[in-house]
Motif scaffolding. Structure first.
Motif, short mmCIF file in Angstrom:
data_model
loop_
_atom_site.label_atom_id
_atom_site.label_comp_id
_atom_site.label_asym_id
_atom_site.label_seq_id
_atom_site.Cartn_x
_atom_site.Cartn_y
_atom_site.Cartn_z
N LEU A 2 -9.47 6.54 -7.62
CA LEU A 2 -9.20 6.52 -6.19
C LEU A 2 -7.78 6.11 -5.86
CD1 LEU A 2 -12.49 4.82 -4.96
CD2 LEU A 2 -11.89 7.22 -4.74
N LEU A 3 -7.23 5.18 -6.63
CA LEU A 3 -5.95 4.58 -6.27
C LEU A 3 -4.80 5.04 -7.14
CD1 LEU A 3 -7.12 0.90 -5.64
CD2 LEU A 3 -7.04 2.81 -4.04
N GLY A 4 -5.08 5.79 -8.18
CA GLY A 4 -4.00 6.28 -9.03
C GLY A 4 -3.70 5.34 -10.19
N ALA A 5 -2.77 5.77 -11.02
CA ALA A 5 -2.41 4.98 -12.20
C ALA A 5 -1.82 3.64 -11.79
CB ALA A 5 -1.41 5.76 -13.05
N GLY A 6 -2.12 2.62 -12.57
CA GLY A 6 -1.58 1.30 -12.29
C GLY A 6 -2.44 0.49 -11.34
N ALA A 7 -3.59 1.03 -10.93
CA ALA A 7 -4.46 0.30 -10.01
C ALA A 7 -5.19 -0.79 -10.77
CB ALA A 7 -5.47 1.27 -9.39
N PRO A 8 -5.69 -1.83 -10.06
CA PRO A 8 -6.47 -2.88 -10.71
C PRO A 8 -7.70 -2.30 -11.40
CG PRO A 8 -5.83 -3.52 -8.49
CD PRO A 8 -5.49 -2.08 -8.64
N ALA A 9 -8.20 -3.03 -12.39
CA ALA A 9 -9.29 -2.50 -13.22
C ALA A 9 -10.64 -2.53 -12.52
CB ALA A 9 -9.36 -3.28 -14.53
N VAL A 59 0.84 -1.20 0.00
CA VAL A 59 0.00 0.00 0.00
C VAL A 59 0.88 1.25 0.00
CG1 VAL A 59 -1.68 1.34 1.33
CG2 VAL A 59 -1.94 -1.14 1.13
N ILE A 60 1.95 1.24 0.80
CA ILE A 60 2.88 2.38 0.82
C ILE A 60 3.46 2.60 -0.57
CG2 ILE A 60 5.11 3.19 1.69
CD1 ILE A 60 4.47 1.90 4.34
N GLU A 61 3.88 1.52 -1.20
CA GLU A 61 4.45 1.65 -2.55
C GLU A 61 3.43 2.22 -3.52
OE1 GLU A 61 6.01 -2.18 -3.67
OE2 GLU A 61 8.03 -1.58 -3.06
N GLN A 62 2.19 1.74 -3.43
CA GLN A 62 1.15 2.21 -4.35
C GLN A 62 0.84 3.68 -4.11
OE1 GLN A 62 0.15 0.44 -6.80
NE2 GLN A 62 -1.39 1.83 -7.64
N ILE A 63 0.85 4.10 -2.83
CA ILE A 63 0.61 5.50 -2.51
C ILE A 63 1.70 6.37 -3.12
CG2 ILE A 63 0.53 7.18 -0.62
CD1 ILE A 63 -0.75 4.97 1.10
N LYS A 64 2.95 5.90 -3.01
CA LYS A 64 4.06 6.66 -3.59
C LYS A 64 3.92 6.79 -5.10
CE LYS A 64 7.50 5.59 -0.03
NZ LYS A 64 8.76 4.86 0.29
N LYS A 65 3.46 5.72 -5.74
CA LYS A 65 3.26 5.77 -7.19
C LYS A 65 2.17 6.77 -7.55
CE LYS A 65 4.59 0.97 -8.18
NZ LYS A 65 4.08 -0.35 -8.63
#
Length: 657
Positions: A626-633, A434-440
């Motif tokens: 909500l989750l930014g680019a690269g999030a699941p579809a 989750v931290i990594e995804q937030i940074k992305k």
């Protein structure tokens, strides 16, 4: 044949009896070497100079050279009496050596009891004058006062220990109010005097025996000992904390610890009592001076001793080191949630708690169920709840990566602790992802908080509300609209308080707050099918936009629920005000949603609020909003992604290699 005193010895005894400091000092240092027939007469001389009626009414730290033997001027008789009392106590300290040889007989018990009131009053006066009243000055004066403080403390300690060898005298001592507290304080600081005992107190007790005798005095009343130490230090326990922790390190690092753990157990238990004090500042003082790191190092030492004994069931299960291990983990479990909790949890992880837990694993098979609960509390009950703090997550992720002894991990697989250990690794891996995804996502997309706009753009192109920092706007116009038309004017101060108060009382930092806001979104989305089912069961017919999501991270696993916002707001009016417009059907018109997470913060909890513009209930394939680019579809992909990403990360940890 009884030897007779020499003429010189008779002269010294006579002068000492009259009060000559020089002869009294000579006699105090050597009287235990004189003929046995003279000892009773000499002892009465010392008792004479310890008469309770001669004790001054107020402490007198004005003179420094307590050991001086020159007679002061007639204008300063107080100084002379004090020095005579000091040398008389010093003489009693030196009688311990021959008293030990007389045990179990008690030939001097009656004399000790008769002299005890004067001995105690003089001890208290000297202690107040030279131990408690000294304020550190600069230069040579400070060194002289430090020397006076040290020798006074040791003189009292060793004289009391000599007296306590007599069982009848010891009973009288323990009946005296104040003895237990002073004995405990002397016991704590006695280790600083070990280096001078051989030369200063020839004829006295060995160092270890002194500690044992002092301990026997204060252990009879631990509560009184604690109250005394805390009161005399006036809340400034830094010196006590440093000394006690130094004592603990000295005890478990000594070669004797392999065969004798008594000193370590005693000190660790006393440390526990301090940290269990009702005033959290007492425990905080010990933690700030490194108590957690010292305890982890102790457990590392215990693990090495237990592992060196192999797999012999009888040797390990009967070992007193098992008790030390249990007390060590019990101590950590009791202090990690002191004050705000997270800093101490982080300190324990960085000190090597995960590694030492693994190293101790061969002993787990010999623990009772009750002991196993104690040992596993830090990693099984406390740390998982603090994985809402980004620093804790990253420290645990690094700890799993750095586990070196994979053989010990394999032995852990066979224990009852393995399942919880694996779950902790999985939760750590997921929260790290989750931290990594937030940074992305931080430099990619965000959304305007104006419900009439909802513009998606690069996050850096938005402006924050300058007051609460919780809302983002693509323009000043959108900020004005949200302020006037959608109630942010009423909610801004509440949101500010919800964000700032936890940080001020030691809870979430600004970065942790942002991390947990995003975590609220991830966990809500990953559990959305369950939440929709809950809503249909609990609130059939209630529009989803009227509901709020509540996540309690204080439970294991965390609890997630849905509530009707208006009902919750009535119970918690100090946090958020319900909408004033009765025609507005729900708080967040135009599909906004609210998620509230409760995170552990020591003995309390802190609240983190996440506003989700555009809502969360009907996301369909808009997760990237909500989750930014690269999030699941979609949601199905998100749930699958959560599991796969966490498993992938966990398999990178060292114990899988």
């Amino acid at each position: 044949m009884v030897s007779r005193p020499t003429k010189k010895e008779k002269e010294i005894i006579g002068a000492a009896k009259k009060g000559s400091l020089r002869e009294l000092a000579i006699l105090a240092k050597s009287w235990y070497t004189l003929p046995e027939a003279l000892r009773n007469e000499i002892l009465l001389i010392f008792f004479h100079h310890l008469n309770s009626s001669d004790v001054p009414t107020e402490p007198n730290p004005d003179f420094i050279d307590i050991e001086a033997t020159e007679i002061e001027s007639e204008e300063r008789p107080l100084t002379n009496a004090t020095r005579r009392a000091f040398w008389s106590l010093s003489a009693i300290a030196r009688c311990a050596g021959f008293l030990q040889y007389l045990l179990p007989t008690d030939p001097y018990g009656a004399d000790f009891i008769q002299a005890w009131p004067g001995i105690f009053k003089w001890s208290v006066f000297l202690y107040a004058s030279f131990v408690q009243s000294y304020v550190t000055d600069r230069g040579a004066l400070s060194e002289r006062r430090a020397a006076a403080r040290r020798i006074t403390r040791e003189t009292i300690a060793r004289s009391w220990c000599a007296l306590s060898l007599s069982e009848s005298a010891k009973k009288t001592m323990l009946e005296t109010r104040g003895v237990v507290g002073i004995a405990a304080e002397l016991w704590i600081f006695e280790d600083t005097l070990d280096d001078i005992q051989a030369t200063s107190f020839a004829g006295g007790l060995p160092y270890r025996t002194v500690l044992s005798q002092l301990q026997s005095l204060w252990r009879s009343g631990e509560e009184d000992a604690m109250k005394h130490i805390i009161s005399v230090t006036r809340g400034d326990l830094v010196e006590v904390a440093k000394t006690l922790l130094r004592r603990l390190k000295k005890a478990f690092n000594s070669p004797e610890f392999v065969s004798n753990h008594t000193d370590t157990t005693t000190i660790l238990t006393f440390l526990e009592r301090f940290c269990d004090h009702p005033d959290p500042e007492v425990c905080k003082t010990f933690l700030e001076n490194g108590a957690i790191a010292v305890c982890v190092r102790l457990l590392t030492r215990v693990a090495s001793i237990l592992n060196a004994r192999g797999a012999d069931l009888n040797v390990i299960s009967d070992s007193g080191h098992m008790s030390v291990m249990i007390i060590g983990f019990r101590f950590l479990g009791s202090v990690l949630e002191t004050t705000s909790g997270a800093p101490w949890v982080l300190q324990a992880i960085k000190s090597g708690l995960l590694s030492v837990f693994v190293e101790c694993s061969p002993a787990y098979g010999y623990l009772t169920d009750e002991a196993m609960v104690i040992v596993f509390t830090p990693l099984g009950n406390i740390i998982p709840r603090y994985l809402v703090y980004s620093g804790v997550v990253q420290a645990m992720d690094a700890a799993f990566f750095n586990l070196e002894n994979t053989a010990r991990v394999r032995s852990l697989r066979q224990s009852r602790a393995w399942r919880t250990f694996e779950e902790l690794a999985l939760w750590t891996a997921w929260r790290f992802k989750v931290i990594e995804q937030i940074k992305k996502a931080s430099d990619t997309s965000s959304i305007c908080s104006n419900r009439k706009c909802h513009k998606v753009d690069v996050r850096n192109n938005f402006r924050k509300c300058g007051n609460c920092g919780a809302r983002l706007y693509c323009s000043k116009e959108c900020q004005v609209i949200d302020w006037k038309e959608f109630g942010h004017k009423q909610g801004c101060t509440k949101a500010l308080r919800a964000r700032i108060v936890p940080r001020e009382d030691g809870g979430l930092s600004r970065y942790d707050y942002g991390y947990m806001q995003n975590l609220n979104i991830y966990e809500s989305l990953a559990n959305l099918p369950t939440l929709i089912e809950l809503a249909a069961t609990k609130y059939a017919g209630v529009p989803l936009d009227d509901l709020m999501i509540v996540i309690n991270y204080n439970t294991i696993p965390f609890a997630i629920d849905v509530l009707i916002y208006r009902e919750w707001a009535k119970i918690n009016p100090e946090l958020y005000n319900p909408p004033q417009d009765e025609h507005q059907p729900h708080l967040y018109a135009d599909g906004h949603s609210l998620v509230i997470g409760f995170a552990p913060c020591g003995k309390r909890q802190t609240m983190v609020v996440t506003h989700i513009p555009g809502g969360i209930w009907f996301v369909d394939e808009k997760l990237d909003r909500l989750l930014g680019a690269g999030a699941p579809a979609d949601l199905t992909a998100l749930v699958r992604w959560k599991r796969i990403e966490a498993e992938t990360r966990r398999k990178e940890y060292s114990y899988y290699r």
